[in-house]
Scaffold this motif. Structure first.
Motif, PDB file in Angstrom:
ATOM      1  N   THR A  45       0.798  -1.220   0.000  1.00 35.02           N
ATOM      2  CA  THR A  45       0.000   0.000   0.000  1.00 35.02           C
ATOM      3  C   THR A  45       0.833   1.273   0.000  1.00 35.02           C
ATOM      4  O   THR A  45       2.003   1.283   0.376  1.00 35.02           O
ATOM      5  N   CYS A  46       0.186   2.352  -0.417  1.00 38.63           N
ATOM      6  CA  CYS A  46       0.763   3.698  -0.421  1.00 38.63           C
ATOM      7  C   CYS A  46      -0.126   4.593   0.437  1.00 38.63           C
ATOM      8  O   CYS A  46      -1.350   4.460   0.420  1.00 38.63           O
ATOM      9  N   ALA A  47       0.498   5.517   1.172  1.00 39.74           N
ATOM     10  CA  ALA A  47      -0.269   6.414   2.034  1.00 39.74           C
ATOM     11  C   ALA A  47       0.022   7.885   1.762  1.00 39.74           C
ATOM     12  O   ALA A  47      -0.389   8.747   2.530  1.00 39.74           O
ATOM     13  N   VAL A  53      -5.232   5.240  -0.933  1.00 36.74           N
ATOM     14  CA  VAL A  53      -5.862   4.684   0.266  1.00 36.74           C
ATOM     15  C   VAL A  53      -7.285   4.238  -0.057  1.00 36.74           C
ATOM     16  O   VAL A  53      -7.730   3.164   0.370  1.00 36.74           O
ATOM     17  N   CYS A  79       3.346   1.399   3.414  1.00 37.09           N
ATOM     18  CA  CYS A  79       3.242   2.610   4.222  1.00 37.09           C
ATOM     19  C   CYS A  79       1.921   2.716   4.977  1.00 37.09           C
ATOM     20  O   CYS A  79       1.895   3.123   6.138  1.00 37.09           O
ATOM     21  N   LEU A  80       0.811   2.387   4.331  1.00 38.04           N
ATOM     22  CA  LEU A  80      -0.480   2.498   5.000  1.00 38.04           C
ATOM     23  C   LEU A  80      -0.563   1.572   6.208  1.00 38.04           C
ATOM     24  O   LEU A  80      -1.173   1.909   7.231  1.00 38.04           O
ATOM     25  N   GLU A  85      -4.346   4.852  10.747  1.00 44.21           N
ATOM     26  CA  GLU A  85      -5.400   4.847   9.718  1.00 44.21           C
ATOM     27  C   GLU A  85      -5.459   3.495   9.021  1.00 44.21           C
ATOM     28  O   GLU A  85      -6.532   2.920   8.831  1.00 44.21           O
ATOM     29  N   GLY A  86      -4.297   2.967   8.644  1.00 44.00           N
ATOM     30  CA  GLY A  86      -4.245   1.679   7.973  1.00 44.00           C
ATOM     31  C   GLY A  86      -4.614   0.536   8.890  1.00 44.00           C
ATOM     32  O   GLY A  86      -5.261  -0.440   8.470  1.00 44.00           O
ATOM     33  N   THR A 160       5.849   6.615   8.227  1.00 38.60           N
ATOM     34  CA  THR A 160       5.624   5.279   7.678  1.00 38.60           C
ATOM     35  C   THR A 160       6.910   4.501   7.441  1.00 38.60           C
ATOM     36  O   THR A 160       6.928   3.272   7.550  1.00 38.60           O
ATOM     37  N   ARG A 333      -3.220  14.533   4.663  1.00 42.96           N
ATOM     38  CA  ARG A 333      -3.019  13.198   5.201  1.00 42.96           C
ATOM     39  C   ARG A 333      -3.018  13.246   6.723  1.00 42.96           C
ATOM     40  O   ARG A 333      -2.246  13.992   7.332  1.00 42.96           O
TER      41      ARG A 333
END
Length: 459
Positions: A45-47, A53, A79-80, A85-86, A160, A333
Motif C-alpha cells: 500500500t501507499c499512504a 488509500v 506505508c499504509l 489509519e491503515g 511510515t 493526510r
C-alpha cells in the motif's frame, strides 16, 4: 501456497514487493497471476495521498467478500500498514497479516501459524538483506537507503518509513553484481532522499561515500545505464552533477522535486530551501549537463497558496523548462502537521489550478520532445507494445518511445533509434544500425488482408 501480490505507489514499493515475493518463493510458495488463483493475497500500500488509500479500501472490501466464500488469507504491507489509519482499515476488513515497511522479513513468521500477525517494527536486518535479482528483466531497482530525516509538513513518509538509514556500500555493490550477472542493463538507485546518502552514518568517517562518489562507484561496475530517484533539493550538491557528467553510465536525467515555485509556500511546507536556492541547483546541473532532461514533482493548492503563489509556480516552470512533471492537488493526510494546523483550500480552486499547470506541462513537454526529432537516441526496449508489430521502451532521459520491429531486433535490449515524430508524452522512431542507417522493418500483420487471402473466405 499460491500467492498473489498487488502493488500501489512508488518504485520503492515495487522493490519491496520483489523482496517479499523472493521470500515467499524461498518458502515454497507459487506466485500466481490473479486473485482468483491465490489462497494468499498481499496488498502493498501507499499512504502519500488519499486516492491510493481509497483504492486499498475498495480492494480489501472485495477480498473480504471472497474470504466468506473460500479459504483465503489476506495481507497488507507498506506505508499504509504502518499508520493507525491503515490499522483501523485492517481491523474493519479482517486483514490476517499486517507488515510495516520495516518488518518485511517477517513474512515467513507471519504465515507460520493460524493467528493474525502484525509486524510494525523497523528492523535493522532489512538493510543488510540482499534479494535475488529479478528474473529475465533488463531493468532493476536497487535500494540504497530507507526512511527520511526531513519533516515536510505535508509528508507522512517519516512516520511510515522511519528515520533515514543508508545501506552499506558493500551490500549495494554485491546486490548490483548479482543484478548484472542476471542480465540487468539499467539500474535505478532508490531512496526517499538519495542526495543525503551516508549522512546518517557520518559519511566518509564511517566508510560511507557521498552520494556523488556512490554514483561514480556504481558507474564503474559495468552496468550500461544508471538512474536515481528521488532527490531532495536541500541535500543536492554540485558534485552530484559533476559525477553524472564524468560517469558515462549515469543517465543525463534528473528528477528534482520542487513542490512549489513560491518561497512563502515552501516555508509552509518546511522544504528548507527557497525558490532562488532551487534555481541555483538547476543552473549547476545545466552547467555540467547541457543536455540534461529535467523532471519534477509539484503540489498544487497547498494550504494558504494564493493566486500569486501559484503564479510563481507557473513562472518557475517556464524558467526551468521541465521536460516532464508529476503534478498533484494537495491531499491532506492524517498525522501530518499540515493536516493538523492548516486549513485546506476548496477543491474547485485546487482542481482549476491543476488544469492550468497541466496545460503548461503539455506545452513544455511538446516543445522538448519536438527537439528530439531527427536525433539518435539510445533506447532500452522492454518488449512488445500494444500493437504486436511495435516495440516500446524509453530513452536515457526516460522518454517513452515506440519503434516498429526490424530485422534482427524483435525483442528487449538497448538499441539506437532515430526519432521521427513526437507528442507531448511519447517519441516515435526507427531502429538504426551503428552507422545510423535504418534497419529493414519486419512486415506487419494486417488482419483484413489476411482474411481476404484466406482460402476459407466466403464470397
Amino acid at each position: 501456497m499460491k500467492a498473489h501480490l498487488i502493488t500501489y505507489g512508488c518504485q520503492m514499493n515495487e522493490y519491496d514487493t520483489h523482496l517479499v515475493e523472493s521470500q515467499l518463493v524461498s518458502f515454497g510458495a507459487d506466485l500466481v497471476g490473479s486473485v482468483d488463483e491465490a489462497d494468499f493475497v498481499l496488498v502493498n500500500t501507499c499512504a502519500v495521498r488519499g486516492k491510493p488509500v481509497d483504492k486499498v479500501r475498495s480492494l480489501l472490501g472485495e477480498l473480504r467478500k471472497q474470504k466468506q466464500q473460500r479459504p483465503l488469507v489476506v495481507g497488507m504491507m507498506g506505508c499504509l500498514a504502518q499508520l493507525e489509519e491503515g490499522q483501523q482499515i485492517a481491523r474493519k476488513f479482517e486483514v490476517d497479516v499486517l507488515l510495516g515497511p520495516g518488518s518485511l522479513l517477517d513474512i515467513g513468521k507471519a504465515l507460520e501459524g493460524s493467528e493474525r500477525f502484525w509486524g510494525l517494527q523497523f528492523k535493522d536486518e532489512l538493510h543488510d538483506h540482499i534479494p535475488p535479482p529479478p528474473a529475465g528483466k533488463l531493468q532493476a531497482h536497487l535500494t540504497i537507503m530507507r526512511g527520511c530525516d526531513h519533516h515536510c509538513t505535508y509528508c507522512i513518509v517519516p512516520t511510515t518509513r522511519g528515520p533515514q538509514v543508508s545501506r552499506h556500500p558493500d551490500a549495494i555493490l554485491r546486490e548490483l553484481d548479482m543484478q548484472l550477472e542476471a542480465g540487468v542493463q539499467e539500474v535505478t538507485l532508490l531512496g526517499q532522499n538519495v542526495n543525503a546518502y551516508g549522512v546518517d552514518q557520518g559519511a566518509r568517517l564511517a566508510g560511507y561515500p557521498s552520494f556523488a562518489d556512490l554514483l561514480r562507484m556504481v558507474g564503474r561496475s559495468g552496468v550500461r545505464r544508471v538512474k536515481f530517484t528521488t532527490s531532495h533539493p536541500m541535500n543536492f550538491t554540485e558534485d552530484v552533477a559533476a559525477a553524472m557528467a564524468e560517469t558515462p553510465a549515469v543517465c543525463e536525467f534528473v528528477h528534482l522535486p520542487v513542490q512549489s515555485g513560491s518561497s512563502r509556500v515552501l516555508r509552509r511546507m518546511a522544504r528548507e530551501y527557497t525558490r532562488e536556492k532551487y534555481l541555483g541547483h538547476i543552473a549547476e546541473i545545466k552547467r555540467h549537463l547541457p543536455n540534461v532532461v529535467l523532471a519534477t514533482d509539484i503540489i498544487v493548492g497547498f494550504p494558504g497558496e494564493t493566486e500569486e503563489d501559484f503564479g510563481e509556480t507557473l513562472s518557475l516552470y517556464d524558467e526551468v523548462g521541465y521536460d516532464s512533471a508529476y503534478m498533484f492537488i494537495y491531499s491532506p493526510r492524517p498525522g501530518t502537521p499540515s493536516y493538523r494546523h492548516f486549513q485546506d483550500l476548496p477543491r474547485e480552486v485546487k482542481t482549476e489550478r491543476l488544469q492550468r499547470l497541466i496545460v503548461k506541462q503539455k506545452e513544455w513537454s511538446a516543445r522538448k520532445n519536438a527537439g528530439k526529432v531527427g536525433t539518435l537516441q539510445e533506447v532500452l526496449l522492454r518488449g512488445n507494445a500494444h500493437d504486436a508489430g511495435f516495440l516500446e521502451g524509453h530513452t536515457r532521459g526516460n522518454h517513452p518511445t515506440v519503434v516498429p520491429k526490424a530485422l534482427g531486433v524483435t525483442g528487449a535490449g538497448i538499441h539506437r533509434v532515430r526519432i521521427e515524430h513526437a507528442t507531448p508524452h511519447m517519441l516515435y522512431g526507427k531502429l538504426v544500425d551503428e552507422r545510423g542507417q535504418d534497419l529493414p522493418e519486419l512486415p506487419r500483420f494486417n488482419p483484413e488482408a489476411a482474411a481476404l487471402s484466406s482460402p476459407l473466405q466466403m464470397v
